[in-house]
Design a protein around this motif. Structure first.
Motif, mmCIF file in Angstrom:
data_model
loop_
_atom_site.group_PDB
_atom_site.id
_atom_site.type_symbol
_atom_site.label_atom_id
_atom_site.label_comp_id
_atom_site.label_asym_id
_atom_site.label_seq_id
_atom_site.Cartn_x
_atom_site.Cartn_y
_atom_site.Cartn_z
ATOM 1 N N TYR A 18 -32.599 5.001 -24.264
ATOM 2 C CA TYR A 18 -32.785 5.614 -22.972
ATOM 3 C C TYR A 18 -32.974 4.647 -21.626
ATOM 4 N N LEU A 19 -33.745 3.481 -22.064
ATOM 5 C CA LEU A 19 -33.400 2.425 -20.896
ATOM 6 C C LEU A 19 -32.090 2.009 -20.728
ATOM 7 N N VAL A 20 -31.179 1.731 -21.457
ATOM 8 C CA VAL A 20 -29.808 1.360 -21.182
ATOM 9 C C VAL A 20 -29.152 2.493 -20.523
ATOM 10 N N ARG A 22 -30.377 4.720 -18.380
ATOM 11 C CA ARG A 22 -30.811 4.498 -17.369
ATOM 12 C C ARG A 22 -30.502 3.653 -16.403
ATOM 13 N N ALA A 23 -30.036 2.324 -17.041
ATOM 14 C CA ALA A 23 -29.549 1.154 -16.175
ATOM 15 C C ALA A 23 -28.291 1.567 -15.918
ATOM 16 N N PHE A 24 -27.319 2.286 -16.660
ATOM 17 C CA PHE A 24 -26.051 2.311 -16.285
ATOM 18 C C PHE A 24 -25.911 3.502 -15.362
ATOM 19 N N ASN A 26 -28.151 3.929 -13.032
ATOM 20 C CA ASN A 26 -28.492 3.354 -11.688
ATOM 21 C C ASN A 26 -27.630 2.577 -11.254
ATOM 22 N N ALA A 27 -26.954 1.791 -12.049
ATOM 23 C CA ALA A 27 -26.081 1.081 -11.386
ATOM 24 C C ALA A 27 -24.815 1.794 -10.938
ATOM 25 N N ASP A 28 -24.402 2.745 -11.477
ATOM 26 C CA ASP A 28 -23.214 3.592 -11.046
ATOM 27 C C ASP A 28 -23.806 4.091 -9.664
ATOM 28 N N ASN A 30 -25.846 2.854 -7.703
ATOM 29 C CA ASN A 30 -25.874 2.119 -6.657
ATOM 30 C C ASN A 30 -24.455 1.351 -6.117
#
Length: 53
Positions: A18-20, A22-24, A26-28, A30
């Motif tokens: 889930y954390l990974v 979510r990071a992807f 959010n990066a996309d 941004n």
């Protein structure tokens, strides 16, 4: 109680997944926002150059 101990690795792996993801996401998000701002700035400069010429 043993069944709870058996579920800990699965829950931990799910949380990490889930954390990974979510990071992807959010990066996309941004990156898309930054590209949108660059495009708007380029259009603004282009329209200013067109009016000035």
């Amino acid at each position: 109680m043993d069944y709870l101990v058996a579920l800990i690795p699965s829950v931990g792996t799910g949380l990490l997944f889930y954390l990974v993801i979510r990071a992807f996401v959010n990066a996309d998000r941004n990156e898309r926002e930054a590209l949108r701002k660059l495009d708007e700035e380029a259009l603004r400069k282009e329209s200013q150059e067109t009016r000035g010429a």
